[in-house]
Design an enzyme around this catalytic site. Structure first.
Site, PDB file in Angstrom:
ATOM      1  N   VAL A 164       0.671  10.035  -5.632  1.00  0.00           N
ATOM      2  CA  VAL A 164       0.401  11.314  -5.447  1.00  0.00           C
ATOM      3  C   VAL A 164       2.557  11.956  -5.765  1.00  0.00           C
ATOM      4  CG1 VAL A 164       1.740  13.257  -3.644  1.00  0.00           C
ATOM      5  CG2 VAL A 164      -0.107  11.368  -3.188  1.00  0.00           C
ATOM      6  N   ASN A 209      -4.301   8.616   4.520  1.00  0.00           N
ATOM      7  CA  ASN A 209      -2.270   7.640   5.386  1.00  0.00           C
ATOM      8  C   ASN A 209      -2.915   7.789   6.746  1.00  0.00           C
ATOM      9  OD1 ASN A 209      -1.487   7.169   3.373  1.00  0.00           O
ATOM     10  ND2 ASN A 209      -0.243   9.162   2.605  1.00  0.00           N
ATOM     11  N   HIS A 211       0.157   4.263  -2.643  1.00  0.00           N
ATOM     12  CA  HIS A 211       0.566   5.452  -1.729  1.00  0.00           C
ATOM     13  C   HIS A 211       1.235   6.656  -2.227  1.00  0.00           C
ATOM     14  CE1 HIS A 211      -2.926   5.035   0.776  1.00  0.00           C
ATOM     15  NE2 HIS A 211      -4.064   4.445  -0.488  1.00  0.00           N
ATOM     16  N   ASP A 212       2.506   6.007  -3.031  1.00  0.00           N
ATOM     17  CA  ASP A 212       3.696   7.369  -3.264  1.00  0.00           C
ATOM     18  C   ASP A 212       2.992   7.574  -4.451  1.00  0.00           C
ATOM     19  OD1 ASP A 212       6.015   8.633  -2.663  1.00  0.00           O
ATOM     20  OD2 ASP A 212       6.824   7.193  -3.750  1.00  0.00           O
ATOM     21  N   ASP A 248      -4.416 -14.328  -3.498  1.00  0.00           N
ATOM     22  CA  ASP A 248      -5.003 -15.031  -4.574  1.00  0.00           C
ATOM     23  C   ASP A 248      -5.880 -14.696  -5.124  1.00  0.00           C
ATOM     24  OD1 ASP A 248      -6.948 -14.794  -2.667  1.00  0.00           O
ATOM     25  OD2 ASP A 248      -6.469 -16.784  -2.003  1.00  0.00           O
ATOM     26  N   ARG A 300       0.993  -0.956  -0.334  1.00  0.00           N
ATOM     27  CA  ARG A 300       0.012   0.241  -0.175  1.00  0.00           C
ATOM     28  C   ARG A 300       0.666   1.130   0.294  1.00  0.00           C
ATOM     29  NH1 ARG A 300      -3.331   2.403   4.064  1.00  0.00           N
ATOM     30  NH2 ARG A 300      -5.053   3.382   3.394  1.00  0.00           N
ATOM     31  N   HIS A 309      -6.216  -5.925  -2.951  1.00  0.00           N
ATOM     32  CA  HIS A 309      -6.931  -6.656  -1.450  1.00  0.00           C
ATOM     33  C   HIS A 309      -7.038  -7.313  -1.444  1.00  0.00           C
ATOM     34  CE1 HIS A 309      -8.072  -1.550  -1.558  1.00  0.00           C
ATOM     35  NE2 HIS A 309      -7.372  -1.758  -1.082  1.00  0.00           N
ATOM     36  N   THR A 310      -6.657  -8.208  -1.986  1.00  0.00           N
ATOM     37  CA  THR A 310      -6.514 -10.274  -1.839  1.00  0.00           C
ATOM     38  C   THR A 310      -5.940 -10.060  -0.711  1.00  0.00           C
ATOM     39  OG1 THR A 310      -6.341 -12.222  -2.221  1.00  0.00           O
ATOM     40  CG2 THR A 310      -4.735 -10.775  -2.549  1.00  0.00           C
ATOM     41  N   SER A 353       8.032  10.169  -2.153  1.00  0.00           N
ATOM     42  CA  SER A 353       7.570  11.504  -1.124  1.00  0.00           C
ATOM     43  C   SER A 353       6.956  11.458   0.154  1.00  0.00           C
ATOM     44  CB  SER A 353       7.052  12.796  -1.860  1.00  0.00           C
ATOM     45  OG  SER A 353       5.949  12.353  -2.135  1.00  0.00           O
ATOM     46  N   PRO A 368      -7.521   6.713  -4.810  1.00  0.00           N
ATOM     47  CA  PRO A 368      -8.324   6.851  -5.146  1.00  0.00           C
ATOM     48  C   PRO A 368      -8.193   6.647  -3.421  1.00  0.00           C
ATOM     49  CG  PRO A 368      -6.780   5.784  -6.589  1.00  0.00           C
ATOM     50  CD  PRO A 368      -6.403   6.908  -5.463  1.00  0.00           C
ATOM     51  N   ASP A 410     -10.186  -9.856   2.069  1.00  0.00           N
ATOM     52  CA  ASP A 410     -10.812 -11.467   2.413  1.00  0.00           C
ATOM     53  C   ASP A 410     -10.955 -12.279   2.942  1.00  0.00           C
ATOM     54  OD1 ASP A 410     -10.686 -13.863   0.578  1.00  0.00           O
ATOM     55  OD2 ASP A 410      -8.779 -13.117  -0.518  1.00  0.00           O
TER      56      ASP A 410
END
Length: 332
Positions: free
Chosen positions: A75, A99, A71-72, A258, A67, A198-199, A81, A168, A250
Site C-alpha cells: 500500500v 488488517n 501489508h505496508d 522451512d 506480515r 506462509h510456512t 503507513s 492480495p 503449515d
C-alpha cells in the site's frame, strides 16, 4: 613555490569536503544496508533484541511482524503507513479488511521505536524498523538472512482504500493476485517465493471457510483440498460462527521457517485458496512449487532476494516524508 606538505593538506581537505557533499545525494535516492552506520549504529541490534524477546514470548509474533512489512509495502510502498492510527484526516489502514482483526505486532514496533528514540532521537524511520523486524523474524524462526537496504522515510498519511484494494486476498483469483504483485514491480517468481512466508503463522476460519463449504456450489469441499484435511478443518471452522478461530498455515512445522509450505501444496493441503492455486492453476508456479519443495536452499535464496526487492517498492527517501517520533502518528 608552494610547500608540498601544504598541497597535500589542501588535497585531503578538498577530498573530505567532496565526500561530505556527495554522501547525502547518494543517500537521498538509494537504500543501502549501511545507512545508519554513523547516525545510529546500534539500531539493528536494538531491533533484533526486542524482536527476539517478543518471539520468545509469543512464537506467532514472528509471522505477524513479517506480515506487517508485506501489508505496508503493498500500500503506497514501504513507508510505515500501516502503523498510523486514525486521527484528523487520517483513516487508518488498520481498519481495512486485510488488517482488521488480524494485523498485530504494533506494540512490538512501538517498543522498538521507543528504544531507538532513546539511543538516536528522530533518526531511524518506522518503515526501516518494519523491514528489519521482518528479516529478524525470518531468521529467528530458522529462515534465511539478508542485508536489509535502509534509508526509508515515513509517510504523512495512510490509504484505507489502497489497503482494501492492493493487498492480495485469500479468495482472490490467481490472475488478480499476480496483477497485484506486478503492479508493485514484483514478478511471478516473487509471487511464489514470498508466498512461502506462509510456512509460519496462522489464518482465521473466515479466511478459508469458502473452501470447505461453498466453492462447488453444493456445500462440498473444494476439489483442490485434500478431503481428510478438509474434514479436520471443518471440526473447528463451522459453516457459520467461529470466524476468528485460528489454524496453522503449515501444521507440520507451524513455527519453523522451512519449505514445508510447498510440500503441503503438492499434497493439496494448502490452507488458503491463494496458496493452493500456486500448484493447481499455472504451470510455471507449479514447477516452482515442486522445485522449492525439493530444494529448501533455493527457496531460501530466492525468498531473501524477493524480500529485498519488495522492500524497495517506492520508498520515501531524501527530503520526502519524515522520521516519525512515534510510529502511530505523524510528528505534527
Amino acid at each position: 613555490m608552494p610547500h608540498p606538505i601544504n598541497n597535500t593538506i589542501l588535497l585531503v581537505v578538498l577530498a573530505s569536503a567532496l565526500l561530505v557533499y556527495f554522501r547525502p545525494a547518494r543517500a537521498a535516492g538509494v537504500l543501502y544496508p549501511q545507512f545508519y552506520d554513523f547516525s545510529c549504529p546500534q539500531a539493528s541490534d536494538i531491533v533484533k533484541s526486542v524482536v527476539s524477546k517478543a518471539v520468545a514470548k509469543d512464537a506467532r509474533m514472528a509471522a505477524s511482524l513479517l506480515r506487517l512489512h508485506f501489508h505496508d509495502c503493498f500500500v503506497k510502498g514501504c513507508d510505515g503507513s500501516i502503523l498510523l492510527d486514525s486521527s484528523g484526516n487520517i483513516a487508518s489502514e488498520k481498519r481495512s479488511v486485510p488488517n482488521r482483526d488480524s494485523a498485530r505486532g504494533f506494540e512490538v514496533i512501538d517498543e522498538i521505536k521507543s528504544a531507538i528514540e532513546k539511543a538516536c532521537p528522530q533518526t531511524v524511520s518506522c518503515a526501516d524498523i518494519l523491514a528489519l523486524a521482518a528479516r529478524d523474524s525470518t531468521v529467528l524462526t530458522g529462515g534465511p538472512s539478508w542485508d536489509v537496504p535502509l534509508g526509508r522515510r515515513d509517510s504523512f498519511g495512510a490509504s484505507l482504500s489502497g489497503s482494501n484494494q492492493n493487498i492480495p486476498a485469500p479468495n482472490n483469483t490467481f490472475q488478480t493476485i499476480l496483477t497485484k504483485f506486478k503492479l508493485k514491480g514484483l514478478d511471478i517468481i516473487d509471487f511464489v517465493a514470498l508466498s512461502g512466508s506462509h510456512t509460519i503463522g496462522n489464518a482465521r476460519c473466515t479466511s478459508f471457510r469458502q473452501r470447505l463449504y461453498n466453492n462447488t456450489g453444493n456445500g462440498q469441499p473444494d476439489f483442490a483440498l485434500e478431503q481428510s484435511y478438509a474434514a479436520k478443518l471443518r471440526a473447528n471452522c463451522p459453516r457459520s460462527g467461529g470466524d476468528q478461530n485460528l489454524f496453522f498455515l503449515d501444521p507440520g512445522s507451524p513455527t519453523k521457517f522451512d519449505n514445508g509450505y510447498y510440500k503441503n501444496l503438492i499434497a493439496l493441503k494448502g490452507l488458503l485458496s491463494s496458496d493452493e492455486i500456486l500448484y493447481t492453476q499455472n504451470q510455471q508456479t507449479m514447477d516452482l512449487v515442486k522445485h522449492y519443495a525439493e530444494n529448501q536452499e533455493d527457496f531460501f535464496e530466492q525468498f531473501a532476494k524477493s524480500m529485498i526487492k519488495m522492500g524497495n517498492v517506492t520508498p520515501l527517501t531524501g527530503n520526502l516524508g519524515e522520521i516519525r517520533r512515534i510510529c502511530r502518528r505523524v510528528n505534527n
